[in-house]
Design a protein around this motif. Structure first.
Motif, PDB file in Angstrom:
ATOM      1  N   LYS A  36       0.832  -1.208   0.000  1.00 19.41           N
ATOM      2  CA  LYS A  36       0.000   0.000   0.000  1.00 19.41           C
ATOM      3  C   LYS A  36       0.867   1.260   0.000  1.00 19.41           C
ATOM      4  N   LYS A  37       1.919   1.245   0.812  1.00 20.02           N
ATOM      5  CA  LYS A  37       2.824   2.398   0.853  1.00 20.02           C
ATOM      6  C   LYS A  37       3.530   2.580  -0.484  1.00 20.02           C
ATOM      7  N   ALA A  38       3.965   1.474  -1.082  1.00 25.71           N
ATOM      8  CA  ALA A  38       4.643   1.546  -2.378  1.00 25.71           C
ATOM      9  C   ALA A  38       3.700   2.049  -3.456  1.00 25.71           C
ATOM     10  N   GLY A  39       2.415   1.660  -3.387  1.00 32.28           N
ATOM     11  CA  GLY A  39       1.431   2.110  -4.363  1.00 32.28           C
ATOM     12  C   GLY A  39       1.167   3.601  -4.279  1.00 32.28           C
ATOM     13  N   GLU A  40       1.308   4.165  -3.081  1.00 36.05           N
ATOM     14  CA  GLU A  40       1.105   5.605  -2.916  1.00 36.05           C
ATOM     15  C   GLU A  40       2.269   6.409  -3.493  1.00 36.05           C
ATOM     16  N   ASN A  41       3.466   5.812  -3.494  1.00 40.34           N
ATOM     17  CA  ASN A  41       4.661   6.534  -3.940  1.00 40.34           C
ATOM     18  C   ASN A  41       5.102   6.217  -5.365  1.00 40.34           C
ATOM     19  N   GLY A  42       4.531   5.179  -5.951  1.00 37.95           N
ATOM     20  CA  GLY A  42       4.960   4.801  -7.298  1.00 37.95           C
ATOM     21  C   GLY A  42       3.911   3.943  -7.968  1.00 37.95           C
ATOM     22  N   LYS A  43       4.330   3.223  -8.984  1.00 36.80           N
ATOM     23  CA  LYS A  43       3.411   2.364  -9.728  1.00 36.80           C
ATOM     24  C   LYS A  43       3.051   1.146  -8.891  1.00 36.80           C
ATOM     25  N   ARG A  44       1.747   0.840  -8.848  1.00 35.69           N
ATOM     26  CA  ARG A  44       1.276  -0.281  -8.045  1.00 35.69           C
ATOM     27  C   ARG A  44       1.800  -1.613  -8.578  1.00 35.69           C
ATOM     28  N   ALA A  45       1.988  -2.577  -7.669  1.00 32.58           N
ATOM     29  CA  ALA A  45       2.487  -3.897  -8.056  1.00 32.58           C
ATOM     30  C   ALA A  45       1.510  -4.594  -8.998  1.00 32.58           C
ATOM     31  N   GLY A  46       0.203  -4.366  -8.797  1.00 33.55           N
ATOM     32  CA  GLY A  46      -0.803  -4.962  -9.651  1.00 33.55           C
ATOM     33  C   GLY A  46      -0.748  -4.450 -11.075  1.00 33.55           C
ATOM     34  N   SER A  47      -0.149  -3.281 -11.270  1.00 37.59           N
ATOM     35  CA  SER A  47      -0.005  -2.706 -12.609  1.00 37.59           C
ATOM     36  C   SER A  47       1.379  -2.952 -13.196  1.00 37.59           C
ATOM     37  N   GLY A  48       2.132  -3.815 -12.559  1.00 34.38           N
ATOM     38  CA  GLY A  48       3.460  -4.150 -13.075  1.00 34.38           C
ATOM     39  C   GLY A  48       4.589  -3.361 -12.445  1.00 34.38           C
ATOM     40  N   GLY A  49       4.293  -2.565 -11.419  1.00 29.91           N
ATOM     41  CA  GLY A  49       5.328  -1.769 -10.761  1.00 29.91           C
ATOM     42  C   GLY A  49       6.175  -2.587  -9.808  1.00 29.91           C
ATOM     43  N   HIS A  50       7.383  -2.134  -9.565  1.00 33.06           N
ATOM     44  CA  HIS A  50       8.303  -2.833  -8.656  1.00 33.06           C
ATOM     45  C   HIS A  50       8.786  -1.914  -7.539  1.00 33.06           C
TER      46      HIS A  50
END
Length: 199
Positions: A36-50
């Motif tokens: 959740k924290k990573a999704g707020e600061n960058g591309k979400r893992a569900g959308s292919g973000g790392h």
């Protein structure tokens, strides 16, 4: 003296298994917080973000998972599988309770009943666990597989699997994958063999 040593080993195994469930159950919630924290600061893992790989909270959850799996592995060195394995269900309870309080996921009545059943089942199996038999050969495994207590379970399980394959998998994958029909035939043969053993 030998008996007391065996009991002590079982206690160590149960303690390791319970601590393993706590670490594994909490790891899911900690990793979710990191995602959740990573999704707020960058591309979400569900959308292919790392970006979660740069999040310390996610790595803390991963470390908790590794510690839990290590404790679970060590538990088998002290206690028989019939004691250790049922306690793995407690990780679901830990995860559900922590998700309710930390992630604000509401635990519905069915979730509460499920947690209660997991707890009662695990405690019941641990308290009434049979003595573990030492297996010396493949023939011993075969004899255990055809025991009257195991054969009905095997028969009913194979019947359920046949039904699932026919109802769910044949319409979807039957035209493309031959393994579906091979599985049905194999389970029918297994069922017939078990019936013969029960005669």
């Amino acid at each position: 003296m030998v008996k007391m040593e065996g009991v002590s080993d079982n206690v160590h195994g149960v303690i390791l298994a319970i601590s393993s469930s706590i670490f594994i159950g909490s790891s899911f919630v900690i990793k979710k917080q990191g995602l959740k924290k990573a999704g707020e600061n960058g591309k979400r893992a569900g959308s292919g973000g790392h970006s979660y790989l740069l999040e310390p909270c996610w790595w803390a959850g991963m470390l908790s998972m590794i510690i839990g799996e290590g404790a679970n592995f060590a538990a088998y060195a002290y206690a028989p599988a019939v004691l250790v394995t049922p306690l793995g269900a407690l990780s679901m309870i830990v995860s559900a309770v922590l998700a309710h309080f930390i992630l604000k996921r509401r635990l519905h009545i069915f979730g509460m009943v499920g947690c209660l059943l997991c707890l009662v089942g695990s405690v019941t199996i641990v308290l009434h666990a049979p003595l573990e038999k030492s297996i010396q050969s493949v023939k011993d495994v075969w004899n255990l597989a055809i025991e009257p207590g195991f054969s009905p379970t095997l028969f009913h399980s194979s019947q359920v699997m046949i039904l699932i394959l026919i109802v769910r998998f044949v319409p979807r994958y039957g035209q493309s994958y031959l393994v579906v029909y091979i599985g049905i035939c194999s389970l029918v043969v297994l069922s017939l063999w078990v019936l013969k053993q029960l005669e």
